[in-house]
Write a protein that holds these residues in place. Structure first.
Motif, short mmCIF file in Angstrom:
data_model
loop_
_atom_site.label_atom_id
_atom_site.label_comp_id
_atom_site.label_asym_id
_atom_site.label_seq_id
_atom_site.Cartn_x
_atom_site.Cartn_y
_atom_site.Cartn_z
N LYS A 311 0.83 -1.23 0.00
CA LYS A 311 0.00 0.00 0.00
C LYS A 311 0.86 1.28 0.00
O LYS A 311 0.65 2.20 0.78
N LEU A 312 1.85 1.30 -0.90
CA LEU A 312 2.72 2.48 -1.03
C LEU A 312 2.36 3.22 -2.31
O LEU A 312 2.21 2.61 -3.36
N MET A 313 2.26 4.54 -2.22
CA MET A 313 1.99 5.36 -3.41
C MET A 313 3.33 5.64 -4.10
O MET A 313 4.33 5.91 -3.44
N VAL A 314 3.37 5.58 -5.43
CA VAL A 314 4.62 5.78 -6.18
C VAL A 314 4.48 6.98 -7.12
O VAL A 314 3.53 7.07 -7.89
N LEU A 315 5.43 7.91 -7.01
CA LEU A 315 5.48 9.08 -7.91
C LEU A 315 6.77 9.03 -8.69
O LEU A 315 7.83 8.69 -8.14
#
Length: 338
Positions: A311-315
């Motif tokens: 559940k990690l957001m990646v930019l």
């Protein structure tokens, strides 16, 4: 064989192929012509309705702009007299940030007036003395036109900032200054440091989004990235951020190596080892409390798969300058390798 006279006087001092020009016709008027030519190029780009110029520099890079500072910078002027006018424009741009075109065009007009006077028979020193008197008179008149107490104004007072900003904005976007001044003042006051002299222009950025207009513009406190998040997690609040300057992917070895695999089990084990390494990295990031991974390079499919699982957001920010700004905004330190 003819006798060749040795050079003497000025010819002996200067190298072969030199040109020596003197007098009104040869030197003064030629210098004035060169400066007038330069001001004629920039003059048509002046003001809010000024025309754009296409400049192709020595590297074949194309610039389409009406900014006089960029135009004269890329022209690479060689003439010594015109170079002085270019330097005056550059000094104006560096000191004030605006008015480079006025400086060059105004210098051209003054020299045009001086040329007429020279042809009438006046000596250049008399013209200089007249222009010096005109400068003193102009400064007297300008003192009356200046907005009072500008040097002591409160730079965090929006109304005071807008009053003094309108003229500069109107010269670039005439008719839109009321909308723009309010936005610019808001943005500048938000990022203004305790000592206004240390104001960093780079702290205010403009992001253009397709489909909108000037009246949809708004000021965002923080940073706007035009590209979307990679993966399915699009929104995270009050998150800790980890920034990797390189990519988030399995690292390749520096030297070429050959791996000999004898059986299907060995191939499976080899693939699982690689997978376990990536999972170990992403798991370590998740356990540190970070909720957002920002990558300056490519994000591998396997790494993205584990980011989704934890559940990690990646930019992804490909520009290194944009990455630096992001670090400055969030107070993060970019790590070179995961």
């Amino acid at each position: 064989m003819g006798y060749q006279m040795p050079p003497y006087g000025l010819q002996a001092m200067l190298k072969e192929g030199h040109r020596h020009l003197s007098g009104l016709e040869e030197a003064v008027l030629k210098n004035i012509d060169a400066c007038k030519e330069l001001s004629a190029i920039t003059r048509t780009s002046m003001g809010p309705n000024g025309m754009n110029k296409m400049v192709i520099n020595h590297l074949d890079k194309v610039f389409v702009t009406n900014d006089a500072a960029t135009i004269v910078n890329e022209l690479e002027v060689q003439h010594p007299a015109a170079k002085i006018v270019v330097l005056a424009g550059k000094a104006q741009q560096e000191e004030i940030g605006d008015g480079a075109n006025l400086t060059i065009s105004f210098a051209g007009e003054l020299l045009h007036g001086a040329e007429e006077l020279i042809r009438m028979g006046l000596h250049p020193s008399e013209i200089i003395s007249g222009y010096t008197k005109a400068v003193k008179k102009a400064i007297e008149i300008l003192e009356e036109l200046v907005e009072k107490d500008s040097d002591k104004m409160d730079v965090r007072n929006k109304e005071e900032v807008i009053t003094r900003m309108k003229a500069a904005v109107a010269s670039k976007q005439f008719g839109q200054e009321d909308v723009l001044c309010s936005l610019i003042a808001d943005a500048c006051i938000q990022v203004c440091p305790k000592n206004p002299a240390n104001f960093n222009v780079d702290n205010v950025r403009v992001a253009k989004l397709l489909g909108g207009g000037l009246h949809n513009s708004t000021v965002v406190r923080g940073m706007v990235l035009k590209n979307d998040a990679v993966g399915s997690i699009k929104r995270v609040e009050k998150a800790q951020v980890v920034v990797f300057a390189g990519g988030v992917d399995t690292s390749a070895t520096e030297t070429k190596g050959t791996v000999l695999i004898h059986s299907a089990e060995q191939l499976e084990t080899y693939a699982k080892t690689e997978e376990a390494k990536v999972e170990e990295l992403i798991k370590a990031v998740a356990e540190s409390g970070a909720k957002v991974i920002v990558s300056g390079g490519a994000v591998g499919e396997m790494a993205l798969h584990f980011c989704e699982r934890y559940k990690l957001m990646v930019l992804k920010i490909s520009s290194k300058f944009e990455l630096r700004r992001f670090c400055r905004t969030t107070g993060a330190v970019a790590l070179v390798s995961p």
